[in-house]
Write an enzyme that holds these catalytic residues in place. Structure first.
Site, mmCIF file in Angstrom:
data_model
loop_
_atom_site.group_PDB
_atom_site.id
_atom_site.type_symbol
_atom_site.label_atom_id
_atom_site.label_comp_id
_atom_site.label_asym_id
_atom_site.label_seq_id
_atom_site.Cartn_x
_atom_site.Cartn_y
_atom_site.Cartn_z
ATOM 1 N N HIS A 180 0.837 -1.221 0.000
ATOM 2 C CA HIS A 180 0.000 0.000 0.000
ATOM 3 C C HIS A 180 0.865 1.262 0.000
ATOM 4 O O HIS A 180 0.427 2.301 0.489
ATOM 5 C CB HIS A 180 -0.954 0.029 1.198
ATOM 6 C CG HIS A 180 -1.649 -1.269 1.435
ATOM 7 N ND1 HIS A 180 -2.823 -1.625 0.809
ATOM 8 C CD2 HIS A 180 -1.314 -2.330 2.208
ATOM 9 C CE1 HIS A 180 -3.192 -2.826 1.196
ATOM 10 N NE2 HIS A 180 -2.293 -3.293 2.038
ATOM 11 N N SER A 301 14.112 21.532 -17.431
ATOM 12 C CA SER A 301 12.880 22.266 -17.700
ATOM 13 C C SER A 301 13.243 23.559 -18.413
ATOM 14 O O SER A 301 14.300 24.137 -18.165
ATOM 15 C CB SER A 301 12.194 22.574 -16.367
ATOM 16 O OG SER A 301 11.370 23.707 -16.503
ATOM 17 N N LYS A 307 15.357 21.913 -12.268
ATOM 18 C CA LYS A 307 14.708 20.627 -12.541
ATOM 19 C C LYS A 307 15.593 19.628 -13.276
ATOM 20 O O LYS A 307 16.345 19.971 -14.158
ATOM 21 C CB LYS A 307 13.441 20.839 -13.387
ATOM 22 C CG LYS A 307 12.292 21.479 -12.658
ATOM 23 C CD LYS A 307 11.751 20.628 -11.516
ATOM 24 C CE LYS A 307 10.974 19.426 -11.992
ATOM 25 N NZ LYS A 307 9.742 19.814 -12.695
ATOM 26 N N GLU A 314 9.305 7.972 -17.571
ATOM 27 C CA GLU A 314 7.943 8.483 -17.797
ATOM 28 C C GLU A 314 7.438 8.091 -19.177
ATOM 29 O O GLU A 314 6.278 7.706 -19.348
ATOM 30 C CB GLU A 314 7.920 10.010 -17.640
ATOM 31 C CG GLU A 314 7.973 10.434 -16.181
ATOM 32 C CD GLU A 314 8.107 11.943 -15.989
ATOM 33 O OE1 GLU A 314 8.316 12.360 -14.854
ATOM 34 O OE2 GLU A 314 8.016 12.694 -16.976
#
Ligand code: ARG
Length: 483
Positions: A180, A301, A307, A314
């Site tokens: 979980h 970024s 970043k 992804e």
């Protein structure tokens, strides 16, 4: 052995000329037609802009078909020699990118046949004896897919090797195991990685099994019913390295189960890599900080200078949706089709090709990315110490001293509550205080409550004890070396 064109680094050419002559000089399909096919329809029905990818497999299949025709005296030896010469030249033209593909000639098969006839005359026109594009295209796809499966199997192996190399260094690197997404029990980072090795092991097995059903020869089925020429299908199968022939001519031209099966295997591999990616993304987040992914797999970024984004994992997660979609597309393509061949089947290629390409690129990049991971053991350890990860070990300790498990569970729950209120770990509670929860607790408890003790105690096949994980890695290495 048939040539593995994908493995040889062959790049498919993309020069499509629309300028070549149409199939018949009058611009019609045949004397049967009173007018040429409308331009829009021609574009709608043509497949050459994607099925040219099958060119070298089509040539390979034609070589074997012609050879059999000559051996069975269906065409002359001189015709065979002319066909072989013509096909060899076409192969060179395709490889060098000189071959002029024509949309007017609809697909890869008609383009090559027309060129062959231009090069060698009547012998070229005899090649299609006893054959239809229906059994021809089914053969081409199977040759293509068999080659792809072999390449992909190698790529899975190299990813598995990257995982083992990383795992080898981390059998004693402790992190929290989660259920979980809550801290559950301590495990080693190697143990966690080895779960992905197991998934890929099953994936590799599935591909090998799927290959058996890919590796059957449709040629000889002709349009759907077989052919009246005295052909030898087994000989063609032998020449092309197929394990057997498809045993029903209708099934041979209409079956695409093998493509669906392969895409299902691919979807599952992507799904496994998508789960792995999700973890890498999470682990790389500064909020977790378990790992770092090498800069060459990340991007920055355009607005936020600080970043560093995990774009590769992804995208793997994103591309999984695309491959899963191809599986649904292929299943849907087949569900309403009556026997035998229908033009619908032309729609099998783009999903299949894109599945192979996506999976190939993903596996290739993944093996490198795993090899470039930096592990941060202190962050992992800190997290493992935070969530009372050894609570189960305390309960097991009490059970071993004779307490029924449910009572032990309750005693530990109270101890955890106590520690939580005090803001400390279970191992920070003094022996006297611990004995308030159970008189069975003695001073050997502190070894049990340590992360190392917890790991070492799970000492059975499949457990997280360092020696067990080390043994799992050794078994995996042997398996990879011998498979
Ligand atoms: N381009 C076709 C395909 O991919 C080849 C088979 C054509 N056969 C036919 N009967 N129209 O399926």
């Amino acid at each position: 052995m048939p040539v593995n064109y994908l493995a040889s680094g062959f790049k498919h050419p993309t020069n499509f000329g629309l300028e070549m002559a149409s199939i018949q000089d009058k611009g019609t399909w045949s004397g049967r037609f009173a007018e040429p096919v409308a331009e829009l329809v021609k574009r709608y029905t043509a497949s050459v802009d994607f099925d040219h990818k099958l060119a070298l497999f089509d040539i390979q299949g034609s070589h074997a078909h012609a050879q059999m025709l000559a051996e069975c005296s269906i065409i002359a030896m001189q015709d065979l020699a002319d066909i072989q010469r013509g096909l060899a030249q076409i192969e060179q033209e395709v490889i060098s990118g000189e071959f002029a593909w024509s949309l007017d000639l609809e697909d890869v098969h008609l383009n090559i046949e027309k060129r062959l006839t231009t090069l060698v005359g009547d012998a070229g026109k005899r090649l299609h004896t006893g054959r239809s594009r229906n059994d021809q295209v089914a053969t081409d796809i199977r040759l293509y897919l068999r080659s792809a499966v072999d390449d992909l199997s190698k790529l899975i192996k190299s990813l598995q090797t990257s995982i083992l190399d990383l795992a080898e260094q981390h059998t004693r690197t402790i992190m929290p195991g989660f259920t979980h997404l809550q801290v559950a029990q301590p495990i080693s980072f190697a143990h966690h990685l080895m779960a992905y090795y197991e998934m890929l092991k099953r994936d590799a097995e599935r591909l090998i099994d799927c290959r058996k059903r890919v590796n059957r020869l449709p040629l000889g089925a002709a349009a759907l019913a077989g052919t009246s020429y005295p052909i030898k299908r087994e000989r063609v199968a032998e020449l092309l390295g197929f394990e057997a022939v498809c045993e029903n001519s209708l099934d041979a031209v209409s079956d695409r189960d093998f493509a669906i099966e392969f895409t299902a295997c691919a979807a599952l591999i992507m799904t496994h890599l998508s789960r792995f990616s999700e973890e890498l993304i999470l682990w790389m987040s500064p909020m977790v900080g378990f790992i770092d992914i090498a800069d060459r797999f990340c991007t920055g970024s355009s607005i936020m200078p600080q970043k560093k984004n995990p774009d590769v994992p992804e995208l793997v997660r994103g591309k999984t949706g695309r491959v899963n979609g191809h599986l649904v597309a292929l299943l849907t393509l087949m569900k309403g089709q009556p026997l035998a061949y229908n033009k619908d089947n032309q729609e099998d290629k783009e999903p299949l090709f894109d599945t192979v390409d996506t999976l190939t690129q993903t596996l290739r990049i993944y093996a490198d990315m795993i090899a470039g991971i930096t592990v941060k053991p202190e962050a992992m350890r800190r997290a493992a110490l935070q969530g009372y990860a050894t609570a189960t070990d305390l309960a097991d300790y009490l059970v071993k001293k004779g307490l029924p498990f449910r009572d032990a569970h309750e005693a530990v729950a109270l101890a955890v509550r106590f520690a939580e209120q005090r803001g400390c770990d279970l191992s920070d509670i003094s022996l006297v205080e611990l004995q308030n929860f159970s008189a069975l607790i003695e001073d050997d408890i502190y070894q049990v409550l340590s992360l190392e003790g917890s790991l070492a105690s799970r000492n059975h096949i499949g457990g997280t004890a360092p020696n067990q994980v080390q043994a799992a890695i050794a078994r995996a290495r042997t398996r990879l070396a011998t498979s």
